[in-house]
Design an enzyme around this catalytic site. Structure first.
Site, PDB file in Angstrom:
ATOM      1  CG  ASN A 155      -2.019   1.240   1.092  1.00 14.86           C
ATOM      2  OD1 ASN A 155      -2.024   1.782   0.285  1.00 14.86           O
ATOM      3  ND2 ASN A 155      -2.949   1.035   2.068  1.00 14.86           N
ATOM      4  CG  ASN A 160      -4.807   4.785  -3.668  1.00 14.21           C
ATOM      5  OD1 ASN A 160      -4.908   3.803  -2.676  1.00 14.21           O
ATOM      6  ND2 ASN A 160      -4.100   4.866  -4.757  1.00 14.21           N
ATOM      7  N   GLY A 180      -6.096  -2.247  -0.053  1.00 10.83           N
ATOM      8  CA  GLY A 180      -5.329  -1.221  -0.264  1.00 10.83           C
ATOM      9  C   GLY A 180      -4.057  -0.975  -0.918  1.00 10.83           C
ATOM     10  CG  ASP A 182      -1.255   1.757  -3.748  1.00 11.97           C
ATOM     11  OD1 ASP A 182      -0.102   1.524  -3.654  1.00 11.97           O
ATOM     12  OD2 ASP A 182      -1.840   2.563  -2.633  1.00 11.97           O
ATOM     13  CG  ASP A 347      -8.649 -14.151 -17.260  1.00 14.92           C
ATOM     14  OD1 ASP A 347      -8.316 -14.681 -16.734  1.00 14.92           O
ATOM     15  OD2 ASP A 347      -9.994 -13.881 -17.365  1.00 14.92           O
ATOM     16  CD  GLU A 376      -6.254 -18.638 -17.166  1.00 16.20           C
ATOM     17  OE1 GLU A 376      -6.421 -19.036 -15.919  1.00 16.20           O
ATOM     18  OE2 GLU A 376      -7.136 -17.852 -17.677  1.00 16.20           O
TER      19      GLU A 376
HETATM   20 CA    CA Z   1      -3.969   2.319  -1.508  1.00 17.74          CA
END
Ligand code: CA
Length: 630
Positions: A155, A160, A180, A182, A347, A376
């Protein structure tokens, strides 16, 4: 009598004509009234900008706004020409086909006109491409890919963690909630990633996922052109790419062509009736990967595999719709060009319409001939996986341009093989037998090899939390043919159950109040430290080793629990001995003179110990020895 009839006919004709004129005037008046109260607004115009001098000289714009289809677009800019304007049954969409051949970089207004009046405008920018963009090199066998689940890594910006306007907020004590992590957190730890020896970063998807729950994994796109604000923004993603590149680390974007999130804005106002498979209604796919190939399967089941939805929260896209096809192709190209990417991981590859995949992979390869991208196909049968790779021999005339696939068959063979007792059909002999199937691949050296990913129980737990087996697995994956991919946390032998929330748990040290810090080593136990230093040594040795990056694989059948293979490139030779027995074994190098060719010394790359090849080599139980041969 006759005159009377004529008079009557004339007056009937007159009445009709008057009625018609009134109707026409009313219609015109109504239209003017409608137009004057009508405020046309463009809610979406995508791609938001583009580049000149691309291989493809056409560009299609999706325009979305209330009643936008009643407007006629107009552009005045040298060498930019509207070829056609397409409308669907939904009046809120317009698709504009442009030719931009020979256009210069610059900007122009797209004017949307009705009855001679400009009702809406969009300033469109055509950018200059960055130098060497077309010829960019994708990830290759000299690389090692580090897979990160961004919400769970570090984080770097607590501001954010929860964002106004986005449905799901921070809830770190919920294993399926947002924690959280990022993009800033990844930027902050590029030094660690670099020192460990990773040279490519594959992040689980980072586009906006404005789902109500379970949004952290990123596989439910709700906006194809923007990074989720809880991870950062487009500018920060570009910064990550630039800072990683400065360290020789490439960025691989996770691309989802199969489905969107149920909260995507399309779902409130579908561009056309056939945009989503099964009329926009949920029907579950059967997950039968063999559907594409099975000569006996019912047509209903065949179609259900690709047209059924993955899960209810992921509406399944109908890529057979040509407008959507172009949208998805352009979106992929946009991100390569914008974020200077070195690869894609695609994906749920076989769930996507196969003819679309043919066109999509062709377009990516023609724009970027040296770009690498990996699909994949979660199947343990090499026949099923190899079908998709470029240049593979096939049972039908399917054409594909995807250069790489994830090697699920090898992953399964390694994990099972290290735990099983050796017999004619079990143990590490299965690794040997899976690799014998390489004749089915267009290029087995370009497959991505791995021991685990974001959907699998942590490899350390799969291997019964045995550090010896862990080291063996790491040694094999870093020396066998292919491009290794390692899931974050594997370097400190993280354990887990098969629960997704748990196997994607937070990387220690990524949050300020963490007790342990894997970035510095503070608080790590002995096992964690040993795993980390072992992998670090292995990866840094691997980096720049030509036998590994470019060498052929030559292997020998498993004999008495021992598997021996070589990587051989010009004068560079690496010998790998895998002892899957619990007991020590003796290997006589003269058996391998076909490859060793009279060379006499081998250096163990982990402890620098010298071995003379004219004598026997003793290898302890459940271990691997990697020798550089001189
Ligand atoms: Ca964050």
């Amino acid at each position: 009598m006759i005159r009377f009839q004529l008079k009557e006919k004339l007056s009937a004709w007159l009445m009709k004509k008057i009625a018609y004129q009134i109707k026409v005037s009313l219609t015109i008046a109504a239209l003017y009234a409608f137009n004057s109260i009508m405020a046309y607004e463009i809610d979406h115009l995508e791609p938001p900008f583009w580049w000149v001098n691309m291989e493809e000289e056409k560009l299609q714009l999706l325009v979305h706004g209330k009643n936008i289809s009643f407007l006629q677009p107009q552009i005045e800019y040298e060498n930019v020409e509207i070829i056609s304007v397409k409308r669907t049954e939904n009046n809120n969409y317009l698709f504009i086909d442009l030719s931009i051949k020979n256009a210069n970089a610059g900007s122009f207004d797209i004017q949307f006109i009705r009855l001679g009046k400009v009702e809406a405008e969009y300033r469109y920018v055509l950018r200059e491409r960055s130098l060497g963009s077309k010829d960019r090199e994708g990830f290759d066998p000299g690389d090692v890919i580090y897979l990160i689940t961004p919400d769970r890594y570090a984080n770097g910006d607590p501001r954010n963690d929860s964002v106004d306007g986005l449905r799901e907020k921070l809830k770190r004590n919920n294993k399926d909630g947002r924690h959280g992590g990022d993009i800033q957190g990844i930027i902050d730890h590029l030094g660690y990633i670099d020192q460990m020896g990773f040279t490519q970063l594959w992040l689980n998807p980072v586009l906006v996922n404005d789902q109500k729950t379970y949004s952290y994994h990123g596989y439910s796109t709700t906006d194809f052109y923007n990074i989720d604000p809880r991870f950062g923004n487009n500018r920060l993603y570009l910064e990550l790419s630039e800072k990683a590149k400065a360290r020789g680390i490439g960025i691989i974007k996770d691309v989802i062509l199969n489905h969107i999130g149920s909260e995507h804005w399309w779902m409130d106002d579908l561009p056309s009736d056939d945009w989503i498979n099964n009329g926009g209604n949920f029907i579950n796919t059967n997950h039968i990967h063999e559907s594409i190939h099975d000569p006996h399967l019912s047509i209903f089941e065949k179609n259900l595999f690709t047209d059924g939805w993955f899960v209810k929260s992921m509406p399944d896209l109908n890529q057979r719709n040509e407008l959507l096809e172009t949208y998805l192709i352009q979106n992929s190209i946009w991100w390569i060009e914008y974020a200077n990417l070195s690869g894609f991981r695609v994906d749920t590859y076989p769930y996507v319409d196969k003819n679309f995949l043919s066109t999509w992979s062709m377009r990516i390869s023609s724009e970027y001939p040296n770009f690498n991208f990996v699909g994949e196909e979660w199947n343990n049968n090499p026949t099923i996986v190899s079908y998709w790779q470029k240049d593979s021999p096939r049972h039908d005339n399917y054409v594909s341009f995807i250069p790489s696939m994830m090697d699920f068959p090898l992953q399964s063979a390694i994990v099972k093989g290290l735990k099983e007792k050796e017999s004619w059909n079990s143990g590490i002999g299965n690794i040997f037998r899976v690799l014998a199937n390489d004749f089915q691949y267009g290029n087995p050296y370009n497959l991505v090899v791995f021991l685990g990913n974001h959907d699998m129980t942590r490899i350390y737990s799969e291997l019964n939390e045995r550090l010896d087996l862990y080291k063996m697995a790491m040694s094999i994956i870093c020396t066998i043919r292919g491009i290794p991919q390692i899931y974050y946390g594997t370097e400190i032998a993280m354990s887990s159950s098969s629960d997704h929330g748990e196997l994607r748990k937070d990387f220690p040290g990524g949050w300020p109040d963490d007790e342990k810090d894997a970035f510095t080593g503070n608080g790590l136990n002995e096992t964690e430290l040993e795993a980390q230093s072992y992998l670090k040594r292995l990866l840094n040795w691997r980096k720049g080793n030509l036998a590994i990056a470019k060498g052929d694989l030559v292997h020998y059948p498993v004999k008495d629990n021992v598997y021996v293979y070589f990587r051989n490139y010009q004068k560079n030779l690496v010998m790998v001995i895998v002892n899957n027995s619990e007991r020590a074994k003796t290997v006589y190098p003269n058996q391998y003179n076909e490859i060793i060719k009279g060379r006499t010394k081998g250096v163990n790359i982990i402890n620098n110990r010298l071995h003379y090849l004219l004598r026997e080599i003793n290898i302890s139980g459940k271990s691997t020895m990697i020798l550089e041969i001189h």
